[in-house]
Design an enzyme around this catalytic site. Structure first.
Site, PDB file in Angstrom:
ATOM      1  N   ASP A 105       0.767  -1.371  -0.201  1.00 43.45           N
ATOM      2  CA  ASP A 105      -0.144   0.024   0.474  1.00 43.45           C
ATOM      3  C   ASP A 105       0.744   1.457  -0.029  1.00 43.45           C
ATOM      4  O   ASP A 105       2.063   1.165   0.325  1.00 43.45           O
ATOM      5  CB  ASP A 105      -1.175   0.116   1.442  1.00 43.45           C
ATOM      6  CG  ASP A 105      -0.191   0.040   2.433  1.00 43.45           C
ATOM      7  OD1 ASP A 105       1.000  -0.752   2.553  1.00 43.45           O
ATOM      8  OD2 ASP A 105      -1.082   0.410   4.040  1.00 43.45           O
ATOM      9  N   GLU A 170       0.124  -1.238   5.795  1.00 41.45           N
ATOM     10  CA  GLU A 170       1.182  -0.909   7.040  1.00 41.45           C
ATOM     11  C   GLU A 170       0.798   0.913   6.717  1.00 41.45           C
ATOM     12  O   GLU A 170       0.823   1.151   8.296  1.00 41.45           O
ATOM     13  CB  GLU A 170       2.636  -0.869   6.360  1.00 41.45           C
ATOM     14  CG  GLU A 170       3.754  -0.364   6.842  1.00 41.45           C
ATOM     15  CD  GLU A 170       4.319   1.080   7.380  1.00 41.45           C
ATOM     16  OE1 GLU A 170       4.879   1.826   8.210  1.00 41.45           O
ATOM     17  OE2 GLU A 170       3.677   1.890   6.095  1.00 41.45           O
TER      18      GLU A 170
HETATM   19 ZN   LIG Z   1       5.952   2.719   4.734  1.00 34.76          ZN
END
Ligand SMILES: [Zn+2]
Ligand SMILES: *[C@@H]1O[C@H](CO)[C@@H](O)[C@H](O)[C@H]1NC(C)=O
Ligand SMILES: *[C@@H]1O[C@H](CO)[C@@H](O)[C@H](O)[C@H]1NC(C)=O
Ligand SMILES: *[C@@H]1O[C@H](CO)[C@@H](O)[C@H](O)[C@H]1NC(C)=O
Ligand SMILES: *[C@@H]1O[C@H](CO)[C@@H](O)[C@H](O)[C@H]1NC(C)=O
Length: 437
Positions: A105, A170
């Site tokens: 992401d 994350e």
């Molecule tokens: Zn990162």
């Protein structure tokens, strides 16, 4: 963000036009760079990363197949929760493995603030590749995979198994990925001995920071109340005066941290940061408000004589001192975020993984000082499982443009990072011995 077909077609045309007419040499670009640029075009950006994931996952699966790696997809039960990992079996699979962790992401990007579209992966004449994730951290995933390709091509056989996880969220704190994943049997079965995770790039030819811990993020809101009234009057204690005490004292603490830099042995990563981030309140320009508030962001680095209780007491005391001559609760404290430290990985020679990392750095003629990350990464969840974690970003001469407009990486530095990963992965993967029985 909904993506219509129409702008996509425009990008494609713009991209082809530039590629074909401006930089014909890019047709001969290094295949590793082409992989990176393809990966950068998947829109795995928050707040709506799913269509990007849908493209990235099968693409990574095919990539794994191309490299002869096992590919795994684990559905973590609840919708949109998953883990993806690839595996290169070592010759002694009973040994603790090497885990290379990255995330697919990226944070949001506003195209009109960028010089080139953030999902076009445009490459300029100097070889700078612009794209969301060019630094944080799609470049790392591809560089790790390409390092594995190099090692395989050279005939290298790892002793320890190497796993490569590519996690979903994350940037939002790992709720959809690493938090549930570390609790699964599948994670346990990875039998991880060392995790090489996200670090941060620096604009240096011969230095790479090795992060061994993360600061703890606290965000809090302090609301002060007081006598309201016409702005022409002078009541004894207003909300503004009480909030002033809070702001003065917290910023004085900030100043005392900054002063520690007078000591040349102290570096910024060893300080606690504190910043006033938002202010609010008031109902009109001629009215004394009965309530105003300020919120603060604090990145805490604990010291031997300063623990979380001490930090909290400091904030509580300041809140208390701001209650100028009034009944209680005229000044209130609310935590927005209060993360506790997830441990530290020992950054000295008592930790064999540290010595291996330092050996690799010597071989690459770079210095690799220990450092503390001010941001939070998925590495903290792995570290909280008592697994050593080092954050490493190997690309030389790379200013940190993570989360910024015009995030980029230079292709020559990207390619050098692949060489560095190959050296590091090789050394970690041949370390003998059952280190943590
Ligand atoms: Zn990162
Ligand atoms: C802080 O608290 C006040 C009310 O006490 C609220 O109106 C404001 O939205 C809060 N700010 C943040 C950033 O949470
Ligand atoms: C924090 O340190 C204080 C002394 O400064 C001690 O009394 C207290 O028990 C410590 N708290 C924790 C949670 O370790
Ligand atoms: C908070 O106030 C108490 C009582 O006044 C004092 O003993 C303590 O040292 C203060 N703590 C901090 C962290 O300032
Ligand atoms: C490191 O330096 C040595 C001696 O100066 C040199 O032989 C070697 O090629 C260098 N290695 C790298 C990776 O730059």
């Amino acid at each position: 963000m909904a993506v219509t077909k129409y702008p996509l077609i425009i990008f494609t045309i713009a991209y082809l036009t530039r590629t074909a007419f401006t930089f014909p040499s890019s047709l001969q670009e290094d295949p590793a760079v082409t992989k990176l640029r393809t990966y950068l075009r998947f829109r795995s950006a928050h707040p709506d990363p799913d269509s990007g994931y849908e493209q990235a996952i099968p693409w990574l699966e095919q990539y794994a197949e191309e490299l002869g790696l096992e590919f795994n997809f684990l559905d973590l039960d609840e919708p949109n929760r998953f883990a993806v990992w690839m595996t290169w079996r070592g010759s002694d699979p009973s040994l603790k493995s090497v885990l290379l962790n990255s995330h697919m992401d990226v944070v949001a990007a506003e195209p009109d603030k960028w010089e080139y579209h953030p999902f076009e992966a445009y490459k300029d004449a100097e070889g700078n590749i612009f794209g969301r994730g060019a630094s944080d951290m799609k470049s790392a995933t591809i560089a790790e995979l390409e390092a594995i390709r190099k090692l395989k091509t050279s005939g290298f056989q790892p002793l320890r198994t190497i796993h490569l996880t590519v996690m979903p969220d994350e940037e939002l704190g790992g709720v959809r990925g690493m938090i549930p994943f570390v609790k699964t049997d599948e994670f346990k079965n990875l039998n991880v001995g060392i995790n090489i995770d996200e670090g941060f790039p620096i604009d240096s030819e011969n230095m790479v920071h090795i992060t061994y811990a993360e600061k703890s993020i606290w965000q809090f809101n302090i609301t002060a109340r007081g006598a309201a009234g016409h702005a022409s009057t002078l009541p004894e204690y207003t909300a503004g005066q009480r909030l002033q005490v809070v702001i003065d004292k917290l910023l004085a603490y900030r100043e005392s941290e900054l002063q520690k830099l007078q000591n040349p042995d102290v570096t910024v990563d060893q300080l606690t940061s504190l910043n006033l981030v938002r202010l609010g309140g008031g109902i009109g320009d001629n009215t004394i408000p009965n309530e105003v508030w300020a919120s603060f962001d604090m990145r805490i680095w604990l010291l031997p004589n300063w623990n979380f209780t001490d930090v909290e007491n400091m904030i509580l005391n300041i809140t208390e001192e701001a209650r100028l001559g009034s009944t209680p609760n005229e000044v209130t404290l609310n935590f927005i975020l209060k993360s506790m430290e997830a441990g530290r990985t020992t950054p000295d020679d008592s930790n064999v993984w540290w010595t291996v990392v330092q050996d690799s750095c010597r071989e690459m003629n770079i210095t690799c000082p220990p450092n503390v990350l001010s941001a939070a990464t998925d590495g903290r969840y792995v570290r909280s499982m008592d697994i050593p974690v080092f954050g490493i970003c190997p690309f030389p001469n790379t200013p940190n443009t993570a989360h910024q407009d015009n995030e980029f990486i230079n292709e020559a530095n990207f390619l050098k990072g692949i060489e560095r990963y190959a050296t590091l992965i090789q050394k970690l993967a041949v370390l003998p011995g059952n280190l943590y029985p």
